[in-house]
Design a protein around this motif. Sequence first.
Motif, PDB file in Angstrom:
ATOM      1  N   SER A 128       0.831  -1.206   0.000  1.00 41.96           N
ATOM      2  CA  SER A 128       0.000   0.000   0.000  1.00 41.96           C
ATOM      3  C   SER A 128       0.861   1.249   0.000  1.00 41.96           C
ATOM      4  O   SER A 128       0.605   2.201  -0.749  1.00 41.96           O
ATOM      5  CB  SER A 128      -0.936  -0.004   1.214  1.00 41.96           C
ATOM      6  N   THR A 129       1.904   1.262   0.833  1.00 39.48           N
ATOM      7  CA  THR A 129       2.782   2.426   0.864  1.00 39.48           C
ATOM      8  C   THR A 129       3.572   2.551  -0.431  1.00 39.48           C
ATOM      9  O   THR A 129       3.761   3.660  -0.954  1.00 39.48           O
ATOM     10  CB  THR A 129       3.741   2.342   2.055  1.00 39.48           C
ATOM     11  N   ALA A 130       4.026   1.424  -0.987  1.00 39.72           N
ATOM     12  CA  ALA A 130       4.784   1.466  -2.239  1.00 39.72           C
ATOM     13  C   ALA A 130       3.923   2.010  -3.377  1.00 39.72           C
ATOM     14  O   ALA A 130       4.353   2.884  -4.147  1.00 39.72           O
ATOM     15  CB  ALA A 130       5.309   0.078  -2.582  1.00 39.72           C
ATOM     16  N   THR A 131       2.700   1.529  -3.491  1.00 40.65           N
ATOM     17  CA  THR A 131       1.807   1.994  -4.550  1.00 40.65           C
ATOM     18  C   THR A 131       1.422   3.450  -4.351  1.00 40.65           C
ATOM     19  O   THR A 131       1.380   4.239  -5.310  1.00 40.65           O
ATOM     20  CB  THR A 131       0.541   1.126  -4.602  1.00 40.65           C
ATOM     21  N   ALA A 132       1.148   3.826  -3.100  1.00 40.80           N
ATOM     22  CA  ALA A 132       0.768   5.214  -2.810  1.00 40.80           C
ATOM     23  C   ALA A 132       1.894   6.184  -3.132  1.00 40.80           C
ATOM     24  O   ALA A 132       1.661   7.258  -3.706  1.00 40.80           O
ATOM     25  CB  ALA A 132       0.355   5.341  -1.347  1.00 40.80           C
ATOM     26  N   THR A 133       3.121   5.833  -2.756  1.00 44.83           N
ATOM     27  CA  THR A 133       4.245   6.741  -3.029  1.00 44.83           C
ATOM     28  C   THR A 133       4.509   6.852  -4.529  1.00 44.83           C
ATOM     29  O   THR A 133       4.806   7.942  -5.031  1.00 44.83           O
ATOM     30  CB  THR A 133       5.516   6.274  -2.305  1.00 44.83           C
ATOM     31  N   ARG A 134       4.385   5.747  -5.255  1.00 46.94           N
ATOM     32  CA  ARG A 134       4.547   5.823  -6.719  1.00 46.94           C
ATOM     33  C   ARG A 134       3.496   6.753  -7.324  1.00 46.94           C
ATOM     34  O   ARG A 134       3.779   7.546  -8.219  1.00 46.94           O
ATOM     35  CB  ARG A 134       4.440   4.427  -7.329  1.00 46.94           C
ATOM     36  N   GLU A 135       2.280   6.613  -6.830  1.00 48.28           N
ATOM     37  CA  GLU A 135       1.197   7.451  -7.344  1.00 48.28           C
ATOM     38  C   GLU A 135       1.470   8.923  -7.064  1.00 48.28           C
ATOM     39  O   GLU A 135       1.297   9.781  -7.951  1.00 48.28           O
ATOM     40  CB  GLU A 135      -0.115   7.014  -6.696  1.00 48.28           C
ATOM     41  N   LEU A 136       1.905   9.237  -5.855  1.00 47.09           N
ATOM     42  CA  LEU A 136       2.163  10.633  -5.496  1.00 47.09           C
ATOM     43  C   LEU A 136       3.412  11.181  -6.180  1.00 47.09           C
ATOM     44  O   LEU A 136       3.465  12.369  -6.527  1.00 47.09           O
ATOM     45  CB  LEU A 136       2.297  10.753  -3.978  1.00 47.09           C
ATOM     46  N   PHE A 137       4.413  10.337  -6.365  1.00 44.97           N
ATOM     47  CA  PHE A 137       5.619  10.773  -7.059  1.00 44.97           C
ATOM     48  C   PHE A 137       5.397  10.926  -8.572  1.00 44.97           C
ATOM     49  O   PHE A 137       6.217  11.507  -9.273  1.00 44.97           O
ATOM     50  CB  PHE A 137       6.764   9.776  -6.834  1.00 44.97           C
ATOM     51  N   GLY A 138       4.291  10.381  -9.083  1.00 47.47           N
ATOM     52  CA  GLY A 138       4.053  10.417 -10.513  1.00 47.47           C
ATOM     53  C   GLY A 138       4.843   9.380 -11.276  1.00 47.47           C
ATOM     54  O   GLY A 138       5.096   9.541 -12.474  1.00 47.47           O
ATOM     55  N   ASN A 139       5.200   8.290 -10.609  1.00 46.21           N
ATOM     56  CA  ASN A 139       5.946   7.197 -11.226  1.00 46.21           C
ATOM     57  C   ASN A 139       4.991   6.084 -11.657  1.00 46.21           C
ATOM     58  O   ASN A 139       3.815   6.095 -11.275  1.00 46.21           O
ATOM     59  CB  ASN A 139       6.991   6.657 -10.242  1.00 46.21           C
ATOM     60  N   PRO A 140       5.469   5.099 -12.445  1.00 49.45           N
ATOM     61  CA  PRO A 140       4.594   3.992 -12.864  1.00 49.45           C
ATOM     62  C   PRO A 140       3.990   3.271 -11.662  1.00 49.45           C
ATOM     63  O   PRO A 140       4.678   3.012 -10.669  1.00 49.45           O
ATOM     64  CB  PRO A 140       5.547   3.071 -13.641  1.00 49.45           C
ATOM     65  N   VAL A 141       2.698   2.975 -11.745  1.00 56.59           N
ATOM     66  CA  VAL A 141       1.958   2.345 -10.655  1.00 56.59           C
ATOM     67  C   VAL A 141       1.534   0.948 -11.070  1.00 56.59           C
ATOM     68  O   VAL A 141       1.024   0.751 -12.179  1.00 56.59           O
ATOM     69  CB  VAL A 141       0.716   3.175 -10.274  1.00 56.59           C
ATOM     70  N   ALA A 142       1.760  -0.028 -10.168  1.00 54.02           N
ATOM     71  CA  ALA A 142       1.348  -1.412 -10.422  1.00 54.02           C
ATOM     72  C   ALA A 142      -0.030  -1.620  -9.829  1.00 54.02           C
ATOM     73  O   ALA A 142      -0.173  -1.897  -8.642  1.00 54.02           O
ATOM     74  CB  ALA A 142       2.350  -2.381  -9.805  1.00 54.02           C
ATOM     75  N   ALA A 179      -4.822   2.910  -2.453  1.00 54.78           N
ATOM     76  CA  ALA A 179      -3.503   2.732  -1.838  1.00 54.78           C
ATOM     77  C   ALA A 179      -3.149   3.876  -0.893  1.00 54.78           C
ATOM     78  O   ALA A 179      -2.587   3.654   0.187  1.00 54.78           O
ATOM     79  CB  ALA A 179      -2.434   2.597  -2.920  1.00 54.78           C
ATOM     80  N   VAL A 180      -3.460   5.118  -1.267  1.00 56.36           N
ATOM     81  CA  VAL A 180      -3.116   6.262  -0.410  1.00 56.36           C
ATOM     82  C   VAL A 180      -3.860   6.172   0.917  1.00 56.36           C
ATOM     83  O   VAL A 180      -3.285   6.399   1.993  1.00 56.36           O
ATOM     84  CB  VAL A 180      -3.424   7.589  -1.130  1.00 56.36           C
ATOM     85  N   LEU A 181      -5.147   5.837   0.841  1.00 57.75           N
ATOM     86  CA  LEU A 181      -5.926   5.676   2.072  1.00 57.75           C
ATOM     87  C   LEU A 181      -5.341   4.577   2.944  1.00 57.75           C
ATOM     88  O   LEU A 181      -5.139   4.771   4.159  1.00 57.75           O
ATOM     89  CB  LEU A 181      -7.378   5.347   1.718  1.00 57.75           C
ATOM     90  N   MET A 182      -5.048   3.420   2.344  1.00 62.48           N
ATOM     91  CA  MET A 182      -4.538   2.300   3.124  1.00 62.48           C
ATOM     92  C   MET A 182      -3.112   2.542   3.614  1.00 62.48           C
ATOM     93  O   MET A 182      -2.694   1.959   4.629  1.00 62.48           O
ATOM     94  CB  MET A 182      -4.600   1.015   2.300  1.00 62.48           C
ATOM     95  N   ALA A 183      -2.353   3.404   2.933  1.00 63.08           N
ATOM     96  CA  ALA A 183      -1.012   3.743   3.407  1.00 63.08           C
ATOM     97  C   ALA A 183      -1.065   4.567   4.683  1.00 63.08           C
ATOM     98  O   ALA A 183      -0.046   4.721   5.368  1.00 63.08           O
ATOM     99  CB  ALA A 183      -0.253   4.510   2.325  1.00 63.08           C
ATOM    100  N   VAL A 184      -2.234   5.091   4.995  1.00 60.94           N
ATOM    101  CA  VAL A 184      -2.447   5.780   6.274  1.00 60.94           C
ATOM    102  C   VAL A 184      -3.096   4.835   7.286  1.00 60.94           C
ATOM    103  O   VAL A 184      -2.714   4.799   8.457  1.00 60.94           O
ATOM    104  CB  VAL A 184      -3.324   7.037   6.082  1.00 60.94           C
ATOM    105  N   VAL A 185      -4.067   4.049   6.817  1.00 61.88           N
ATOM    106  CA  VAL A 185      -4.822   3.175   7.723  1.00 61.88           C
ATOM    107  C   VAL A 185      -3.945   2.069   8.297  1.00 61.88           C
ATOM    108  O   VAL A 185      -3.967   1.812   9.518  1.00 61.88           O
ATOM    109  CB  VAL A 185      -6.036   2.560   6.979  1.00 61.88           C
ATOM    110  N   TRP A 186      -3.142   1.397   7.440  1.00 56.91           N
ATOM    111  CA  TRP A 186      -2.292   0.304   7.938  1.00 56.91           C
ATOM    112  C   TRP A 186      -1.343   0.783   9.039  1.00 56.91           C
ATOM    113  O   TRP A 186      -1.302   0.182  10.116  1.00 56.91           O
ATOM    114  CB  TRP A 186      -1.503  -0.310   6.791  1.00 56.91           C
ATOM    115  N   PRO A 187      -0.524   1.837   8.823  1.00 60.20           N
ATOM    116  CA  PRO A 187       0.380   2.281   9.891  1.00 60.20           C
ATOM    117  C   PRO A 187      -0.357   2.731  11.143  1.00 60.20           C
ATOM    118  O   PRO A 187       0.123   2.505  12.265  1.00 60.20           O
ATOM    119  CB  PRO A 187       1.146   3.443   9.245  1.00 60.20           C
ATOM    120  N   ALA A 188      -1.519   3.388  10.966  1.00 63.62           N
ATOM    121  CA  ALA A 188      -2.282   3.821  12.141  1.00 63.62           C
ATOM    122  C   ALA A 188      -2.731   2.615  12.963  1.00 63.62           C
ATOM    123  O   ALA A 188      -2.665   2.626  14.205  1.00 63.62           O
ATOM    124  CB  ALA A 188      -3.490   4.650  11.706  1.00 63.62           C
ATOM    125  N   ALA A 189      -3.161   1.559  12.277  1.00 67.75           N
ATOM    126  CA  ALA A 189      -3.608   0.354  12.984  1.00 67.75           C
ATOM    127  C   ALA A 189      -2.446  -0.336  13.691  1.00 67.75           C
ATOM    128  O   ALA A 189      -2.573  -0.767  14.855  1.00 67.75           O
ATOM    129  CB  ALA A 189      -4.275  -0.605  12.001  1.00 67.75           C
TER     130      ALA A 189
END
Length: 278
Positions: free
Chosen positions: A226-240, A250-260
Amino acid sequence: MSVDLRAVYAGEEGPGRRAYWALADCWNVVRRGLTHYLRQPSYIVWQLGFPIVSVLLYGYVFGGAMKPPGGGDYRDFLLPGMFVMTMAFGLMNTAITMVTDASKGVVDRFRSMPMAPSAVVAGRGANDLIVACAELTILAATALAMGWRADGGLAAAAGAFALLLLLRFCLIWVGVWLGLLIPSPEAAGGLYAVVFPLTMVSSVFVPPSSMPDWLGVVAAWNPISSTATATRELFGNPVASDGSWIQEHAVLMAVVWPAAVTAVCLPLAVRRFQRLSR
């Protein structure tokens, strides 16, 4: 000097005063950790140099043979994943440092001192977060030198780095908790056998859709993915992304997973330290 001041304010104890001393104790623990880096430069060279070697190795050795989703340069796909992997591997540094301090009696000395019970745990976390900022700075500079670019804009790039630090923040408490549970530094080295597969079975190196179906599902729901996909999306890099819910959010879950993870492991780490203090 701190002991004398405590005596002066012993009769004025209140929430504000306790918070002040908790922050002061936390800073002393942070300062101790940073001082060790200055007195043992070989340690900081290893800790900060390993990510650089990893980025160069994976980027240049595998970069020519791999193709990212949608085509383009594989390094643009890989490097955000390498940022994530470095943050994940920091868990071992935290755990090994904690178990080393415990085995050498440092934790026992802290427990015998008139300091806030949470200061050792919080100080360890703050120290490791500072080191994580240094690691990301060095990694980003190395990636830029390799030709990687963040095309999503300055605000999006800042958000991506914030997500990386959030992942590291949650794994700090996992490392602290495990470091207080593991009996010896040698045993802590065995965490590599857990962390390495955790980063490999994710979208750090390849899209989950390229894996067998069952393994691809596991990789897609891996918090690291989730964090890998979210960072690629925000960086403007290729997204899997294969269109699954977990990857589309992915961006939402990159916050939810660490919070949990933080909500579970931070209290466990503090409780474990308090039990050792009895």
